[in-house]
Structure formats: C-alpha cells, structure tokens
Scaffold this active site. Structure first.
Site, PDB file in Angstrom:
ATOM      1  N   ARG A 225      13.096   5.625   0.275  1.00  0.00           N
ATOM      2  CA  ARG A 225      12.313   5.513  -0.966  1.00  0.00           C
ATOM      3  C   ARG A 225      11.788   6.859  -1.456  1.00  0.00           C
ATOM      4  NH1 ARG A 225       9.171   1.130   1.470  1.00  0.00           N
ATOM      5  NH2 ARG A 225       7.420   2.576   1.493  1.00  0.00           N
TER       6      ARG A 225
ATOM      7  N   ALA B 145       4.062   8.291  11.964  1.00  0.00           N
ATOM      8  CA  ALA B 145       4.789   7.303  12.765  1.00  0.00           C
ATOM      9  C   ALA B 145       5.732   7.974  13.756  1.00  0.00           C
ATOM     10  CB  ALA B 145       5.585   6.371  11.857  1.00  0.00           C
TER      11      ALA B 145
ATOM     12  N   HIS C 259      11.181   4.033   4.548  1.00  0.00           N
ATOM     13  CA  HIS C 259      10.287   4.979   3.885  1.00  0.00           C
ATOM     14  C   HIS C 259      11.053   6.226   3.453  1.00  0.00           C
ATOM     15  CE1 HIS C 259       6.080   3.439   4.494  1.00  0.00           C
ATOM     16  NE2 HIS C 259       6.788   2.575   5.196  1.00  0.00           N
TER      17      HIS C 259
ATOM     18  N   LYS D 288       0.823  -1.219   0.000  1.00  0.00           N
ATOM     19  CA  LYS D 288       0.000   0.000   0.000  1.00  0.00           C
ATOM     20  C   LYS D 288       0.853   1.264   0.000  1.00  0.00           C
ATOM     21  CE  LYS D 288      -0.722  -0.293   4.964  1.00  0.00           C
ATOM     22  NZ  LYS D 288       0.286  -1.338   5.098  1.00  0.00           N
TER      23      LYS D 288
END
Length: 189
Positions: free
Chosen positions: A64, A47, A61, A26
């Site tokens: 990326r 987070a 994350h 997702k």
C-alpha cells in the site's frame, strides 16, 4: 492530520495519534493523511516478521505504501529512530506504538522498556516536523487473566494517554470510520 487555518486552508498539526482496534482502518487513515500532507514521508515500522501471519501483514502494508516513501524498520529504539528521522517539512508515520511496546516487553533486557518509554516522553515535545502515531486500542474488552497481558494493556493505555495529551489531533477509528476525539475535523475523503 490536517486542521483548518483561519483562511479555511488545511495545515498540518505537529503531532497526531490514530487509535483503533485490529482491522479498524487506522493504518489506512494514517497512510492517507501522510500522503495528503504533501510532505516527504518516512514510514517508521516497528513490526517484526515473527511468523507467517505477521509476514503477510507487513507485505500488505508494503504494497500500500507509495514507492517514494522512505522506510525505517526499528522494533525497539523508536525514540532514537524518531530523533534521526523527524525534520522540519517532513512527515514521519509510526506504525505502530503497541507493536513497539510488545517488542520491548519480550526483549531480553527488561530494563530497556522503562528507558525507551522515558526517552520517548522526553523527545516528543521537541520533535520537529509532523509525526503521526498509530496504536491499537487494546483496553476496550475484558480484563485479561494473564498478568503480562494486563501489564501490556496498562502500558499501552498510559502511553496513548501521554501522547494524546501532547498531540494536536487524536482520532479513534472504528469500522473504517474516523471519530475525531481531539483537534480539528478531518478533510472529507
């Protein structure tokens, strides 16, 4: 979250919701759609690096994300962060709704949860630009025996339903494969 116009070009829905389980793909799908929007992107992260495993996830994350994306880290005040970052001609990717809910459930101010949820409900129809919400689908397994876990699942399910009702597109991601539940088909990879 592209949709087709009458001239067969892709345009951006105002609001999208991408759901899936842990490691379902997702987040990568949301990142891809934000990149492909061609708009300036703000990544709104909810987070917190509460332990080593979460620090590793956050680092993955970060690695990326394109360097030109703006970043807002806000674990609790999501509606306020959306209000300040959503503008016309801009894409905001919210990663993720269920971490935000967990943060609110564990917050020292229990009344804040209801206030933040109400603020998001009031804000959502008025948000300018494009927003892509990501959330963990947590209600497809056994019913937990713990009352806090059941409450969390109930809150997540209700939140996802309210956002899905207003979203132009809703996608469930399983094993890296997107299944469009509402709205236009996704462009091919």
């Amino acid at each position: 979250m592209p949709k087709r116009e009458s001239n067969d070009r892709f345009s951006e829905p105002r609001c999208g919701l991408i759901l899936g389980g842990v490691r379902s793909g997702k987040s990568r799908l949301a990142e891809r759609l934000a990149r492909e929007s061609g708009l300036p992107v703000t990544y709104l992260a909810t987070a917190t690096a509460s332990d080593g495993e979460m620090r590793e996830r956050i680092a993955a994350h970060r690695q990326r994300r394109p360097a030109n994306w703006a970043l807002i880290e806000e674990p609790l005040a999501l509606p306020a962060a959306l209000a300040s970052s959503c503008t016309a001609g801009h894409c905001v990717l919210v990663e993720c709704l269920t971490l935000w809910l967990a943060n609110l459930l564990w917050a020292e101010e229990p009344e804040r949860l209801d206030a933040e949820l109400a603020a998001l409900d009031a804000l959502l129809p008025r948000l300018p630009g494009q927003v892509i919400f990501v959330g963990n689908e947590v209600n497809m397994g056994v019913i937990p025996v713990n009352d806090l876990a059941r409450r969390y699942g109930d809150l997540a399910g209700s939140l996802h339903q309210r956002i899905a009702a207003q979203a132009d597109q809703v996608v469930l991601t399983v094993a890296g494969l997107p299944l469009v539940l509402k709205g236009p088909a996704l462009p091919p990879l």
